[in-house]
Structures are given as C-alpha cells and as structure tokens.
Design a protein around this motif. Structure first.
Motif, PDB file in Angstrom:
ATOM      1  N   GLU A  20      -5.586   8.777  -3.023  1.00 15.11           N
ATOM      2  CA  GLU A  20      -6.283   7.773  -2.216  1.00 15.11           C
ATOM      3  C   GLU A  20      -7.309   7.013  -3.056  1.00 15.11           C
ATOM      4  OE1 GLU A  20      -5.972   9.649   2.302  1.00 15.11           O
ATOM      5  OE2 GLU A  20      -7.879   9.733   1.209  1.00 15.11           O
ATOM      6  N   MET A  34      -5.825  -1.323  -4.986  1.00 16.06           N
ATOM      7  CA  MET A  34      -5.766  -2.370  -3.976  1.00 16.06           C
ATOM      8  C   MET A  34      -7.018  -3.248  -4.005  1.00 16.06           C
ATOM      9  SD  MET A  34      -2.796  -1.756  -2.949  1.00 16.06           S
ATOM     10  CE  MET A  34      -2.611  -2.974  -1.651  1.00 16.06           C
ATOM     11  N   LEU A  35      -8.158  -2.633  -4.239  1.00 17.22           N
ATOM     12  CA  LEU A  35      -9.384  -3.435  -4.318  1.00 17.22           C
ATOM     13  C   LEU A  35      -9.367  -4.323  -5.552  1.00 17.22           C
ATOM     14  CD1 LEU A  35     -12.194  -0.979  -3.147  1.00 17.22           C
ATOM     15  CD2 LEU A  35     -11.098  -2.817  -1.879  1.00 17.22           C
ATOM     16  N   TYR A  73       0.734   3.822  -3.029  1.00 17.18           N
ATOM     17  CA  TYR A  73       0.226   5.165  -2.712  1.00 17.18           C
ATOM     18  C   TYR A  73       1.277   6.219  -3.070  1.00 17.18           C
ATOM     19  CZ  TYR A  73      -1.509   9.094   0.027  1.00 17.18           C
ATOM     20  OH  TYR A  73      -1.940  10.333   0.420  1.00 17.18           O
ATOM     21  N   LEU A 104       0.822  -1.220   0.000  1.00 18.44           N
ATOM     22  CA  LEU A 104       0.000   0.000   0.000  1.00 18.44           C
ATOM     23  C   LEU A 104       0.858   1.273   0.000  1.00 18.44           C
ATOM     24  CD1 LEU A 104      -2.691   1.463   0.058  1.00 18.44           C
ATOM     25  CD2 LEU A 104      -2.686   1.243   2.560  1.00 18.44           C
ATOM     26  N   ALA A 125      -5.391   4.696  -5.350  1.00 14.94           N
ATOM     27  CA  ALA A 125      -4.770   3.618  -4.571  1.00 14.94           C
ATOM     28  C   ALA A 125      -5.827   2.621  -4.123  1.00 14.94           C
ATOM     29  CB  ALA A 125      -4.041   4.205  -3.366  1.00 14.94           C
ATOM     30  N   GLN A 126      -6.963   3.141  -3.738  1.00 16.26           N
ATOM     31  CA  GLN A 126      -8.054   2.241  -3.322  1.00 16.26           C
ATOM     32  C   GLN A 126      -8.489   1.360  -4.488  1.00 16.26           C
ATOM     33  OE1 GLN A 126     -11.275   3.744  -0.863  1.00 16.26           O
ATOM     34  NE2 GLN A 126     -12.776   2.863  -2.291  1.00 16.26           N
ATOM     35  N   LEU A 173       0.787   9.082  -5.730  1.00 15.21           N
ATOM     36  CA  LEU A 173       0.753  10.453  -5.203  1.00 15.21           C
ATOM     37  C   LEU A 173       1.631  11.390  -6.041  1.00 15.21           C
ATOM     38  CD1 LEU A 173      -0.439  12.085  -2.810  1.00 15.21           C
ATOM     39  CD2 LEU A 173       1.712  11.664  -1.598  1.00 15.21           C
TER      40      LEU A 173
END
Lengths: 188, 1029
Positions: free
Chosen positions: A52, A59-60, A37, A33, A55-56, A41
């Motif tokens: 965010e 990761m999901l 991230y 993560l 990144a979400q 960024l």
C-alpha cells in the motif's frame, strides 16, 4: 494582436471541458490502481502494508506529475516503471533486504539434494506462497527476470549487481522456488 | 515440459490486477485527486502544457487604473507634456546593477560554472573593516554572500531541525539589517538581478520556490505548482538561473524550468534515476561510508541556451534546451575509467560544448579526477580527453583557456598543484609552469586577466595571479577576520565583502590609493559637477563650447518641469519634472538627448536641487521606503535621505544612512559637489558633507545658532536660505543667516577655518511686514579667498563687493557702493564684471584684477538690459544674457573683445543649459519645460537625428523585451517614421511613430509617438488611432 476578440462557446461546454482533465485522471486512476497494487504486492512478498505504501507513492507521483503539467504519453508504462523503481528503491534502502538470507547449502538441504517433481500446471496461490518465502533479493530478481522480462544484464543493472552475481541469485532463487513448491505438494 | 519451463511459464503470467482494500483505495484517491487538482492543470488540448501563472503577491494591477492612466496620458498630452504609461504594479528592483551583471542572471557566480567573476580587482593597498556580522553557527551558518547594489545578501545553509535558516540582507556600508526572511535551506538561495530565488517554508517540512524582492524580501511570486519536501542534510536542491529562466530540481529525477520574472512554468522533465547496467548503486568512500546513487544531488551549468545536467544517480550527463526542456543528448558515464565509482562531475559550459571532469569516490584522497575532457555541444561526443593527472576537480575558464590544477610528476603525486592552461578548443596543454605551493582555484577575474587562487598554507589567503605573467597581482589582507571567500563583484567604490573561514561576513573599504575603479563604469567620484548653472566655485564658468549662431528649430520637448535646473551630461539630459507619485510630486528624469526618449525616472524631494556628477546623480529622496506612504511612520514630512542614482539606470547606488531635513516647501537646498562630496546645508543650518563614493557622512558643521523662528513660515523660507555654497581648494564657504556670518570650513575635515560677520547681519523680521528681510548675498570661491557680493537691483542700489582672505576672512579689497555689480565671472586672474553706474544707470563690462580689485579696463559699453554673464573658458567666450533669456543675448570673444555671434535664435529659450550638446543642439528651460533645439539645416551647422527618426534599438517581431516602462512588453516595431492620424485630442492630429510598441497587462496596445505639431514624445493607446483609410 486582435484586441477584444472572443471565441464563442456553446453553453455548458466550458464546464465540461474544464472538468475533462479531472475525469481523465479518475479514469486512469481507477484502472491502474489494482494493476499497480497487484504488481507491487507480489514483489514485496505480499506485505500488504508495504504494498500500500509503495502503491500510494506511485499513484501520488503520477498525480503530481500530471498536476505539474508533465507530458506522460504512456501512463501505464510510466506507472509500472515508477512502481518498479519504488520497489527496488525500497529494498536498496534497506540493507538487510539485499542480504541473500538463505545460503546455497540451506537451499540444497531443503531440496533434499534434488528437485521434487512438479505438476505441469502450477497453482498461482502456491506460487505466491513460494515467492513470499524467498529472500527479497531472490524474489525480486526472479520477478524482474521472468515476470517483467528484463534480460540478465538489465536485471543486474536494476539490482545494482554484477551479471555473474545476478545469475547466481537467479539460480538459487529458482532452486528455492522449486523446493518450496515441492514442499507444498507434499503437505496434506 | 520441464519443471523450469512450468515455473517460468507460471512466473511470466503472474501479474494480475489485485484490488487493494476499498478504504485504502478511496483514501488514496482523495489524496491523489487533491494532488492533481491543487496543481496547475495542464492544457490537454495543447501541445505545450503550461499551467497558469503563479499567485503573485504584492500590489495587484488594476484595470481601472489603466483606464485612468490612459486618460491621464492624453490629458497630459493636451497640456503640453510628455506622457508615459506605467502600470506600476510589479515590485521592480530599484538597485543598481553592479558591473558585469546582466538582467535575469545570477549575481556573483557564473551560470556556466567557469568561475568567471566580474571586476574590478581588489587591489587597494589597504582595507579597513566597515562592519562584521559574526557567524551564526548554532542555527543557520553562512553558506555564502552576494553583493548587489548597496545590499549584502547573506545566504544560510544547514538550518535548524526543520532545515530553516535566515536569509539576511544588510546595508553594504553600515551592516544594518535591511530585511530578513526565513527560508528552507534545502534550496541554497541565489541572488539575481530580478530578486532572490529561495525556498519559502510552508510550516510542514515542505517549501515552495519563490522570488523575493531585492529591497524588501517580499515575495514577488511564489510557485504553487509544486510543493517540495525539505531535503535531509546535507542534500540541497539544484538551482540555476540563466537567460531569465530558473532551473530547479530536488534531485528526484525531475527538472523544472520557470520564467524568472513571472515564475510561470516553462517546462518540466521527469525521469527515474536508475543507474545503467554494470554500475554500482552504492557509492562508498570507505566500506562503511556508502551513499546510494539515488541520493546523490544533481548539478547543472548553462551556456548558449543549453542546460547541462550531471545526474550521477542515473550515471549520466545530459543536455537540455534551456527554453523547452527538450533533451538534446545524453551520455552515460558507464564507459569512463572508474565509472562504477564516479560520484561527482565538475562541468563548465563553453562555446565548444561541455568540459567534464569526473571524481572517483574511492580514490584514496577523494580528489582524484579519473576523467576530464571536452564533449561537443551538439551531440555530447568526446572532442578531446585530458591527459594531465589532475589533483583537484575544480576548474576555471576564460573563454579561450581552461585552467586546471595538476599533479606535477616531477614533484610527486600529492604535491598539488601547478596551474595548467589548456586550450579549450583542442585540449592542448599550453603551459604548466608556475607552481606556487598548495592552492585551489577559486575563479577568474576578467579585470587585469587574473586567476583567483586560495593558498592552502597556514593563514589562508586569497591572491590574484596574473594569467600571462604568473606573477602576483594582489593579495587580500583583510583584518581582523581574514578572507576565505571573497564576494564579487566589488562595489564601484571599492568596498568589498568577504567571508572568513568561520563564516563571518564582513565589509571592507579601501584606504589609500589606488582606489579600485570598475571597468566600464563612471570613474570614481571627482570634483567635476555638471550641476547647472554653477560650478563648485560659483564663478560663472561653464564647460564646453559656445553654441553656433543662427536659427534653431524645435527638436523635442520634455515633460512639464518642476523646480530645478536642466543638466545635459554624457548624451542625456537630466531635468526635474512635475509628476505625482506616492512619495513626491516631482522627480528627476533622464532623457535621451538625441530623441527625447525618457530613459528613467525617480521621484525626488521637491526642495532638494539635484546635481549631476560623474559618479551619478545626487538627489534627495523623501524618507519613505518601497511603496510605503511618505513619510515613514516615525519621520517628519521634511525628512529626506541623500541618494546617488546611477547615471544609466536611475537606480540607487547608495542611500545615506541618516536622514536630514528639508528647509520647507518653498525653499531649496542647493547641493554642491566638491572634493568628492555632496555638500548641503539642512533645515537646521548644519553644513553636511556626504562622501560621493560611499554615501557615508564625512562630517557635519553645526550652526552655533538655530534658525530664526520666523523662518519656519513658508513665506519666510526663501529669505532664510543660506544660498549656494562655494568651494575652492580645501575650503567651502557659506553664509549662515542665523548668525549673519560667512563661515569657511575645511572640506577635508569639516573644521571651521574662520567665520566673519557678513555685510547684511543676522536675519531679522521687518517691522512693517513681520517677515525676514531679503538678504541678497552671493559667494564665489577663488584661490585667494571668497568674493562676496551683496549688490542687487532689488536692493535699491546698495551693496558691497569684495574679496575676503581664505586664511582668516579679513578683507583683501572692497568696492565702494557707487557702482553696482550686476553680474561677474572669474576668468583666470581677472574678473569680468558687469557694472552699473548708479548715477546714469549705464552698463559696462570691466576687467578687474582679482588680487587687488583694481579695474584694469572697460571692455564694452552695453546698450540694453543685460543681466547675466557666463564664461566658457574652453573657447574664451563670454555670454552676455538678458532678462528675456536667449533672445537678444550675444557672445563676446575675450581675446579680441569682438562680439562674435548672436543667439542661438530659438522659438523660446529662457535659460540656456550648458554644456551645449556634442552635436550642436541646445537644451533650454522654457515656460513649458525642457525643450531641445537643433540648428536649422540652413545654418550649416551639425544637425541632430531628424525628427521622427528614433535611435531606439529596433525590436524584432516576436522578440520579447522589457522596456524601461514596467510591464510593457515590446513585441514588434511599427514602421518608423510613418505617420498616423489621431482622434484625440483633436481629430486630424498627426503623430509619427518613433519605434516602439508596447502591450500592457490589460492587453492594450501602446505606441510611442512624436507629435508632428508639438514635437512631444509619448505613448498613445492604439484605440486612439483613427481606423486605417
């Protein structure tokens, strides 16, 4: 077919084994993560909210893919590739994001007609600041080309631009970056 | 170091981990963990990652049930029947597979993308509309339709704000809604022979993929492995079904393969959709109408085990293994002409590989094909490249040829299109003539080698063009809605469904000759009824040849029989058996005549005698539905529907729209077949005719008087039965016990021609017993009228025998009561009558002039107790039977009047069923049920397959097949003909394997065996076999 045959397990080994995928997932998640991230960024100009979100999504996507049973031999490469894709997709989906918002003339004017001297070692925070000030397309082109290490042709392909146009974007980006870094040096 | 060097060095080492906000990190972790854990977890220790099976909705298989079944199997074996294993847990489609469809395949379209459609052709002169469902343009317009069995599946598209639409299922013949299911139209539902694949909404702008039961719409399985977000209009998911596999993608770079039957995850593939270098990401039809490539939908076709995928988001076409998902090859479209603007790829999977045609988004007319050619199946290399300028990307193929529409340069670009026929293997243009104005190719119908074409002139028409001659085979003129999209396959009786240009779904029935006849299916309903033991005229004749004389040995036995007749027909033997189900205590079974293997079974009403016809098996089914209890909630226990079962599968072809009532538990309805209709008299003495082709009621003739009240009593019901209907020409005759009249009714219209008092009078209660008196009355239809015989040995010698006029029912001739009529048959212009002299009780056979009733000659004086006659016109043989069934019966040659033969001699044959099987075997009703005998080898007559040698297809090791027994998976064949010793029912019992082994859901192994002692065929569980010595 052996009917009624049962494998013998040591006590507790089933639960341990059953939880193994979950622990592996957590380990990969915790490790990756911050890297993902951080990667995002920088490329979104330190827009924390956007970073965010992307990144979400990254990761999901990994969690779903693993949950779906997809074989992912190299999770690091998979996630960085996905993150890169998410960033590019984000800007492709926003027409203004692609606009070369700073014209050549403006860059030249900001640069005072010539590049200022740079210190041999560039401070990272200043570099981030300078990158953040670049138009999205220039920042992304520079990061794909010089940070991710894609060739000019590959960068052009990822951006959906011709090689000539990409090279032009890179030149303007580097010029602007030098200018912004020089401005930082002269600021008190 | 230059400034640029320093800058580039700084940039190259720029990336480093940065911790996000802790709250964000934890929230995201919970989300990700939930996503991970709520999905099927991969087995990390296995090379093959397979999530567990999806949740199955419906009746759960019960292990205890299997135990009970196992016991039942063996108990039934003990009492002399054949046992069968059926878990019954899975909803299984009970709808007849249309012509050309295969298990596990799409219905109505080809997975190869070649436009091939199953026959027959819609070539009736005229059609009349049966019903129409207007388009719902406000909420869920019609995307398309599919016809399977007697149902029409209307597929929605667009949907409402949540992208939800109604999948509606309608009765093909009435348009009545059978069921509906709200689905997410992000997936265009596909009808398959296993069910309907659709997206089931979750209520949260997401959906799950599911298989819906064809008859009820209840999910057979739902794949919880992935929750898909609804797609924005106009995007739709890519969905394809082939080789028992569901291929699915929401065009996000992932492709999933699921097993069609179970929904089990087979494979998943994930790849980012990034266009290669030099390819423009936006696709712009006009400068202000652009679409990002990543937003384009993928398309898929399938052939020879390979899934071909066109992903214009990644500017690639690739091939995958349909079994494993392994990528076989991938080709970038970047090097094709117009590559930067290729927005659509048409594909057809052919034996040689993949035919591809690319469309250019920026072409002025949006239809130009910039590239087309054949790529090799094994590596995607170009085999040939098309040279014709195509005017439309739609193509069809028939295996050898590819058909394309091209711009004829002689007519100028834009005058689209002529049909070109291209040899698939070489790309050679074989013929280009045949311009028929502006058209589009819609498909290829193998029936009559026909190209289906839509003309684009005003008044859009669907026409069929002969491929070879390029002449018009047929034109669909369907009023009032017209036909924009014809739905194939057309039903076996010619009923077809079309979508109008505004989305109206309508069904049409052909009127007037010729009727469409599907290839390879039973011909349209004919008068021929193989129903035993009588013909439509009830004249004592039977088809086929007489059996050989001599000794016959037991070949195999059926299950314990119910009340009904054994009927051999086309390699099968149909019989009623006693078997408890949720809807009935008995059913019709189709046996393989050679082996005794049970081919199919359907529960039927016990009081409705079935009939076997060339169109199917006519049965009565209790008015219940699916797995619901019988009867339906608002129905009487006597309610039933008439159903036509497919001869091959036992699945319903049609089901009567209306319900009828059985006479009761102890009386039978004798269905009769005549003039393409099933005829019967119901509980209320209404004579009903149901069209065999459509299942629709043609007409009904109501009784002028209701049944006598005492007929409601079970003991009275057999006495109140109207008996067997007799039909000849345009007339059907029946005796109405309530009115005491014989009624002649027009078969064509149902109008009463005449009615006249029968010799027995209305039914009346006997003063001493309170029960109705027996009314022995047999009708036989002949050209001149109806023969009426009321003579019965049980009636004390009283009775009449005579002929009534077909015109008005007036007596033509009548015999005196000095001579009893034991039995008779019609042999041409004569009657062969077995008469009994009432004075001396002697029996004789007499030839009687049918027109006058005059005795022409006495053929034979009979010494013995003979009671029945059967005439086989095919070899002029008359069978004279005894009370004791076949024992003592003999055959008389009507030409020579010589007793030609005896027998056949069997262990036990109460009623010999006709016709005799083609291989010389005979089917008999016996006290223990259906029994089949084969001539003993010593008799020198043809012998059937030897006992113990099954003709069932061999099953290879590891090959997975689904048997006719639900949920039993065949894996390997044991040694055929080998024997095993049983521990049950008695140690030492011996069985032979007959070729199948099954593994049920509880992992029990079952063998199909034949008892050496009894010839019974059934399943037996492996653990009932004695250990190997």
């Amino acid at each position: 077919m052996a009917v009624g045959a049962h494998a013998v397990r040591e006590p507790g080994s089933r639960a341990e084994s059953a939880d193994r995928p979950g622990r592996e997932f957590e380990a990969i998640y915790r490790e990756m993560l911050p890297r993902i991230y951080g990667y995002i960024l920088v490329r979104v100009g330190h827009d924390i909210g956007l970073a965010e979100d992307l990144a979400q999504e990254t990761m999901l996507a990994y969690a779903r893919a693993r949950g779906d049973g997809l074989q992912i031999a190299n999770p690091t490469a998979w996630m960085f590739g996905t993150a890169r894709f998410k960033v590019i997709e984000h800007y492709r989906g926003h027409a203004t994001g692609w606009a070369d918002q700073v014209s050549n003339a403006e860059i030249d004017a900001r640069a005072g007609g010539g590049a200022a001297e740079l210190e041999q070692v560039i401070d990272r925070s200043r570099l981030f600041d300078a990158l953040n000030r670049l138009p999205d397309i220039q920042r992304l082109a520079i990061l794909l080309r010089y940070t991710d290490g894609f060739s000019l042709r590959e960068t052009a392909g990822l951006l959906g631009k011709s090689e000539h146009a990409t090279e032009s974007i890179l030149i303007r980006g580097r010029r602007a970056l030098r200018q912004f870094l020089s401005e930082g040096e002269t600021q008190p | 170091m230059t400034h640029d060097d320093a800058l580039l060095r700084a940039l190259s080492g720029l990336d480093e981990p940065i911790d996000p906000a802790p709250a964000f990190a934890e929230r995201l972790y919970r989300l990700a963990r939930a996503e991970f854990e709520h999905r099927p977890r991969p087995v990390t220790s296995s090379a093959e990652q397979r999530p567990p099976a999806p949740v199955r909705i419906g009746r759960r298989q019960d292990g205890r049930w299997m135990q009970i079944a196992a016991v039942a199997v063996l108990l039934v074996s003990m009492i002399g029947g054949i046992a069968r294993v059926s878990t019954g847990g899975d909803p299984t489609p009970t709808i007849q597979a249309p012509t050309g469809s295969q298990a596990g395949e799409l219905i109505g379209r080809s997975a190869a993308g070649d436009g091939q459609l199953p026959g027959p052709a819609p070539d009736a002169d005229q059609y009349k509309q049966l019903w129409a469902m207007e388009a719902d343009t406000t909420r869920s317009p019609t995307h398309g339709a599919a016809v399977y069995g007697s149902y029409v599946y209307r597929i929605p598209e667009v949907g409402d704000e949540q992208r939800l639409g109604d999948l509606k299922v309608l009765d093909l013949y009435t348009g009545e809604e059978a069921w509906r299911q709200q689905v997410d139209v992000s997936v265009t539902a596909e009808v398959t022979s296993r069910g309907v694949i659709a997206g089931l909404p979750t209520g949260n702008d997401t959906f799950h993929l599911a298989l819906l039961d064809l008859r009820t719409g209840v999910p057979v399985w739902t794949w919880w492995g992935k929750t898909f977000a609804s797609l924005e209009t106009p995007h739709v998911a890519a969905l394809l079904v082939a080789d028992e596999t569901v291929f699915f993608s929401v065009s996000d770079g992932s492709i999933y393969g699921l097993e069609l039957v179970s929904g089990e995850f087979r494979f998943g593939r994930s790849a980012p959709r990034l266009p290669p270098l030099g390819i423009s990401n936006p696709l712009c039809a006009t400068p202000d109408q652009c679409l990002l490539r990543s937003n384009t939908d993928i398309s898929m076709v399938y052939g020879n085990g390979t899934l071909y995928v066109s992903d214009l988001g990644a500017s690639s076409v690739f091939a995958m293994s349909g079994q494993s998902g392994e990528e076989l090859w991938s080709v970038s479209t970047a090097d094709r002409p117009g590559s930067t603007n290729i927005s659509y790829a048409s594909m057809i999977a052919v034996d040689e590989g993949l035919i591809v045609a690319f469309q250019d988004t920026e072409a002025s007319d949006f239809t130009a094909v910039v590239y087309w050619g054949l790529w090799a199946a094994n590596d995607g290399q170009e085999v040939w490249k098309g040279t014709l300028s195509l005017g439309d990307q739609r193509m069809v193929a028939n295996g050898n040829s590819l058909f394309v529409l091209f711009n004829d340069p002689e007519q100028g670009i834009g005058i689209c299109c002529d049909i070109a026929e291209v040899e698939i293997a070489t790309g050679t243009v074989m013929r280009t003539r045949g311009s028929i104005a502006r058209i589009s190719l819609e498909g290829y119908l193998s029936d009559k080698d026909t190209l289906i074409v839509r003309t684009l002139e005003p008044g859009e028409n669907i026409i069929g063009i002969d491929r070879e001659l390029r002449t018009l085979n047929w034109r669909l003129a369907l009023e009032p809605h017209g036909c924009y999209i014809p739905v194939f396959p057309i039903n076996a009786n010619g009923t077809m469904v079309c979508l109008s240009s505004v989305g109206t779904v309508a069904a049409y029935q052909p009127i007037g000759p010729p009727q469409a006849t599907p290839e390879g299916t039973p011909e349209a309903a004919s008068d021929e009824a193989a129903v035993a033991p009588w013909s439509a005229a009830v004249d004592g004749t039977s088809p086929g040849l007489a059996p050989a004389s001599g000794e016959y040995r037991l070949l195999w036995r059926g299950q314990p029989s119910g009340f009904g007749f054994v009927t051999p027909y086309r390699g099968k033997i149909f019989a009623v058996v006693s078997r408890m189900s949720e809807t009935s205590a008995q059913g019709v079974v189709a046996y393989d005549a050679a082996t005794g293997a049970e081919l199919w079974y359907q529960p039927v009403s016990a009081s409705f005698n079935f009939a076997v016809t060339s169109a199917g098996v006519v049965v009565g089914v209790p008015d219940s539905f699916g797995t619901g209890a019988s009867p339906a909630a608002d129905a009487s226990i006597w309610d039933f529907r008439v159903v036509l079962l497919n001869l091959e599968t036992g699945q319903p072809i049609w089901r009567s729209a209306g319900t009828y009532q059985l006479p009761g538990a102890s009386a039978l309805i004798f269905v009769q077949i005549a003039d393409g209709a099933a005829l019967f008299v119901d509980r209320h003495l209404a004579l009903v005719a149901i069209d065999l082709a459509t299942g629709q009621e043609r007409w009904r003739h109501e009784s002028s008087k209701p049944p006598a009240p005492e007929c409601a009593e079970p003991a009275s019901q057999p006495l109140c039965s109207p008996g067997v209907l007799a039909a000849a020409g345009d007339t059907v005759y029946f005796d109405n016990p309530a009115t005491g009249q014989i009624v002649a009714v027009s078969l064509r219209t149902g109008d009463e021609i005449w009615s006249g008092d029968d010799p027995l009078g209305p039914i009346a209660a006997d003063a001493s017993t309170g029960l109705p008196s027996s009314r022995p009355l047999i009708l036989t239809a002949v050209d001149q009228g109806v023969l009426v015989n009321t003579w019965s040995p049980m009636a004390g010698g009283a009775g009449t025998f005579g002929l009534w006029s077909a015109v008005d029912g007036s007596p033509v001739w009548s015999w005196s009561e000095s001579k009893g009529v034991q039995s008779f048959v019609v042999a041409g212009d004569s009657l062969i009558v077995m008469t009994r002299d009432l004075a001396d009780n002697n029996l004789q056979l007499e030839r009687v002039d049918l027109a006058t009733g005059q005795v022409l000659e006495t053929l034979v004086q009979l010494s013995g107790e003979y009671v029945s006659l059967r005439y086989l016109p095919a070899d002029q043989m008359l069978r004279v039977g005894t009370w004791a069934g076949d024992q003592g019966s003999f055959w008389l040659d009507l030409d020579t009047l010589e007793v030609s033969q005896r027998g056949p001699t069997t262990e036990q044959c109460t009623i010999l069923s006709f016709p005799v099987l083609p291989n010389g075997n005979v089917a008999c009703s016996t006290s223990v049920g259906l029994t089949v005998y084969a001539p003993s080898p010593s008799s020198g007559t043809p012998v059937a397959a030897p006992s113990g040698k099954s003709i069932l297809p061999p099953v290879g090791n590891g090959e997975r097949l689904i048997t006719t027994v639900p949920d039993v998976v065949l894996r390997a064949a044991p040694g055929e003909g080998s024997t095993a010793q049983l521990t049950f029912p008695a140690t030492g019992s011996a069985v032979e394997f007959v070729g199948q082994v099954g593994i049920d859901a509880e992992a029990n192994v079952w063998y199909r065996v034949r008892s050496i002692e009894t010839a019974l065929v059934g399943y037996i569980r492996a653990d009932q076999l004695a250990p190997e010595q």
